[in-house]
Write a protein that holds these residues in place. Structure first.
Motif, short mmCIF file in Angstrom:
data_model
loop_
_atom_site.label_atom_id
_atom_site.label_comp_id
_atom_site.label_asym_id
_atom_site.label_seq_id
_atom_site.Cartn_x
_atom_site.Cartn_y
_atom_site.Cartn_z
N THR A 9 0.86 -1.19 0.00
CA THR A 9 0.00 0.00 0.00
C THR A 9 0.88 1.23 0.00
OG1 THR A 9 -1.90 1.04 1.08
CG2 THR A 9 -0.21 0.15 2.52
N GLY A 13 -2.01 4.23 3.39
CA GLY A 13 -2.56 2.94 3.79
C GLY A 13 -1.95 2.38 5.05
N VAL A 18 -6.91 6.47 3.30
CA VAL A 18 -6.77 6.57 1.85
C VAL A 18 -6.91 8.05 1.50
CG1 VAL A 18 -9.23 6.15 1.39
CG2 VAL A 18 -7.54 5.68 -0.37
N SER A 29 -9.77 4.19 6.22
CA SER A 29 -9.96 3.10 5.26
C SER A 29 -9.95 1.77 5.99
CB SER A 29 -8.83 3.11 4.24
OG SER A 29 -8.91 1.98 3.40
N ASP A 30 -10.85 0.89 5.59
CA ASP A 30 -10.83 -0.48 6.11
C ASP A 30 -10.55 -1.47 5.00
OD1 ASP A 30 -13.22 -0.40 4.76
OD2 ASP A 30 -14.45 -1.02 6.46
N GLU A 31 -9.94 -0.96 3.91
CA GLU A 31 -9.56 -1.85 2.82
C GLU A 31 -8.51 -2.83 3.31
OE1 GLU A 31 -8.66 0.12 -0.87
OE2 GLU A 31 -10.12 1.69 -0.44
N ASP A 32 -8.57 -4.05 2.77
CA ASP A 32 -7.71 -5.12 3.23
C ASP A 32 -6.22 -4.76 3.21
OD1 ASP A 32 -7.48 -7.85 4.17
OD2 ASP A 32 -6.59 -8.29 2.21
N HIS A 33 -5.75 -4.13 2.14
CA HIS A 33 -4.33 -3.79 2.05
C HIS A 33 -3.93 -2.80 3.13
CE1 HIS A 33 -4.76 0.27 0.29
NE2 HIS A 33 -5.86 -0.25 -0.24
N ALA A 34 -4.82 -1.88 3.48
CA ALA A 34 -4.52 -0.90 4.52
C ALA A 34 -4.49 -1.55 5.90
CB ALA A 34 -5.53 0.24 4.48
#
Length: 55
Positions: A9, A13, A18, A29-34
């Motif tokens: 990221t 991240g 983001v 952000s709660d995106e997996d990569h972050a």
């Protein structure tokens, strides 16, 4: 994360954010990569500190 400790990221991240150009700032952000990068960064900070307190 690779063997060289570079996350998959960008720098935003790593702190579970983001960059939002419309808001002109980072947003949560709660995106997996972050999430993975933030957990890895926390471990990289925790482990040496924990070792110091055990000596």
């Amino acid at each position: 994360m690779g063997r060289d400790n570079h996350p998959a990221t960008d720098h935003a991240g790593v702190i579970m954010t983001v960059y939002d150009p419309e808001a002109a700032r980072c947003l949560p952000s709660d995106e997996d990569h972050a999430v993975r990068a933030a957990h890895r960064a926390a471990r990289l900070l925790h482990d040496p500190c924990a070792a110091l307190t055990r000596t």
